[in-house]
Write a protein that holds these residues in place. Structure first.
Motif, short mmCIF file in Angstrom:
data_model
loop_
_atom_site.label_atom_id
_atom_site.label_comp_id
_atom_site.label_asym_id
_atom_site.label_seq_id
_atom_site.Cartn_x
_atom_site.Cartn_y
_atom_site.Cartn_z
N ASP A 34 -14.68 -0.26 -6.81
CA ASP A 34 -14.45 -0.93 -5.53
C ASP A 34 -14.11 0.12 -4.47
O ASP A 34 -12.95 0.50 -4.32
CB ASP A 34 -13.31 -1.94 -5.66
N PRO A 35 -15.13 0.59 -3.74
CA PRO A 35 -14.90 1.64 -2.74
C PRO A 35 -13.86 1.29 -1.68
O PRO A 35 -13.10 2.15 -1.25
CB PRO A 35 -16.28 1.85 -2.11
N GLN A 36 -13.82 0.03 -1.28
CA GLN A 36 -12.85 -0.36 -0.25
C GLN A 36 -11.43 -0.22 -0.75
O GLN A 36 -10.55 0.26 -0.04
CB GLN A 36 -13.11 -1.79 0.23
N LYS A 37 -11.18 -0.63 -1.98
CA LYS A 37 -9.82 -0.50 -2.53
C LYS A 37 -9.43 0.97 -2.64
O LYS A 37 -8.28 1.33 -2.36
CB LYS A 37 -9.72 -1.20 -3.88
N ALA A 38 -10.38 1.82 -3.04
CA ALA A 38 -10.09 3.25 -3.12
C ALA A 38 -9.75 3.79 -1.74
O ALA A 38 -8.82 4.60 -1.59
CB ALA A 38 -11.27 3.99 -3.72
N ARG A 39 -10.46 3.35 -0.72
CA ARG A 39 -10.19 3.81 0.65
C ARG A 39 -8.80 3.36 1.10
O ARG A 39 -8.07 4.11 1.75
CB ARG A 39 -11.27 3.28 1.60
N VAL A 40 -8.43 2.13 0.74
CA VAL A 40 -7.10 1.63 1.09
C VAL A 40 -6.03 2.50 0.44
O VAL A 40 -5.03 2.87 1.08
CB VAL A 40 -6.94 0.14 0.68
N VAL A 41 -6.22 2.86 -0.82
CA VAL A 41 -5.25 3.73 -1.50
C VAL A 41 -5.16 5.07 -0.78
O VAL A 41 -4.05 5.58 -0.54
CB VAL A 41 -5.62 3.93 -2.99
N GLU A 42 -6.30 5.65 -0.42
CA GLU A 42 -6.29 6.92 0.29
C GLU A 42 -5.51 6.82 1.61
O GLU A 42 -4.68 7.67 1.92
CB GLU A 42 -7.72 7.38 0.59
N LEU A 43 -5.79 5.77 2.36
CA LEU A 43 -5.15 5.61 3.67
C LEU A 43 -3.66 5.32 3.56
O LEU A 43 -2.85 5.82 4.33
CB LEU A 43 -5.85 4.51 4.47
N ARG A 44 -3.28 4.49 2.58
CA ARG A 44 -1.87 4.13 2.43
C ARG A 44 -1.09 5.25 1.76
O ARG A 44 -0.05 5.67 2.25
CB ARG A 44 -1.75 2.85 1.60
N PHE A 45 -1.58 5.75 0.64
CA PHE A 45 -0.82 6.72 -0.16
C PHE A 45 -0.85 8.11 0.45
O PHE A 45 0.19 8.75 0.61
CB PHE A 45 -1.38 6.76 -1.59
N PHE A 46 -2.04 8.59 0.79
CA PHE A 46 -2.17 9.96 1.27
C PHE A 46 -1.92 10.09 2.76
O PHE A 46 -1.33 11.07 3.21
CB PHE A 46 -3.54 10.54 0.91
N ALA A 47 -2.41 9.14 3.54
CA ALA A 47 -2.26 9.23 5.00
C ALA A 47 -1.00 8.51 5.49
O ALA A 47 -0.58 8.70 6.62
CB ALA A 47 -3.48 8.66 5.71
N GLY A 48 -0.41 7.66 4.64
CA GLY A 48 0.82 6.98 5.02
C GLY A 48 0.64 5.89 6.06
O GLY A 48 1.59 5.54 6.75
N LEU A 49 -0.58 5.34 6.15
CA LEU A 49 -0.82 4.30 7.15
C LEU A 49 -0.20 2.98 6.73
O LEU A 49 -0.08 2.69 5.54
CB LEU A 49 -2.33 4.11 7.36
N THR A 50 0.17 2.18 7.70
CA THR A 50 0.65 0.83 7.45
C THR A 50 -0.55 -0.06 7.12
O THR A 50 -1.70 0.35 7.28
CB THR A 50 1.36 0.25 8.69
N PHE A 51 -0.29 -1.28 6.69
CA PHE A 51 -1.38 -2.22 6.44
C PHE A 51 -2.21 -2.41 7.71
O PHE A 51 -3.44 -2.42 7.66
CB PHE A 51 -0.85 -3.59 5.98
N GLU A 52 -1.54 -2.54 8.84
CA GLU A 52 -2.23 -2.77 10.11
C GLU A 52 -3.08 -1.57 10.50
O GLU A 52 -4.22 -1.72 10.94
CB GLU A 52 -1.22 -3.10 11.22
#
Length: 69
Positions: A34-52
């Motif tokens: 699931d590429p989208q889920k992997a991207r979410v992990v990258e953005l949340r975990f590595f970039a520290g982005l909020t859900f929004e």
């Protein structure tokens, strides 16, 4: 996606006990499923982005990011 300024103050060093190779393999496996889920992990975990912020970055709703997370 537009440019996002890099702020070194936002970079959090990883703990030395983190298995980076294992983490990379797990993320690669997730991206295959699931590429989208992997991207979410990258953005949340590595970039520290909020859900929004992650939702804006990938063009989905914050509730979709929350489910994927």
């Amino acid at each position: 996606m537009g440019r996002v300024p890099f702020d070194e103050a936002l970079v959090v060093p990883m703990a030395p006990e983190v298995d980076l190779e294992g983490l990379d393999r797990a993320l690669t496996d997730l991206a295959a499923l699931d590429p989208q889920k992997a991207r979410v992990v990258e953005l949340r975990f590595f970039a520290g982005l909020t859900f929004e912020q992650a939702a804006l970055a990938i063009g989905v709703s914050p509730s979709t990011v929350a489910r994927d997370w």
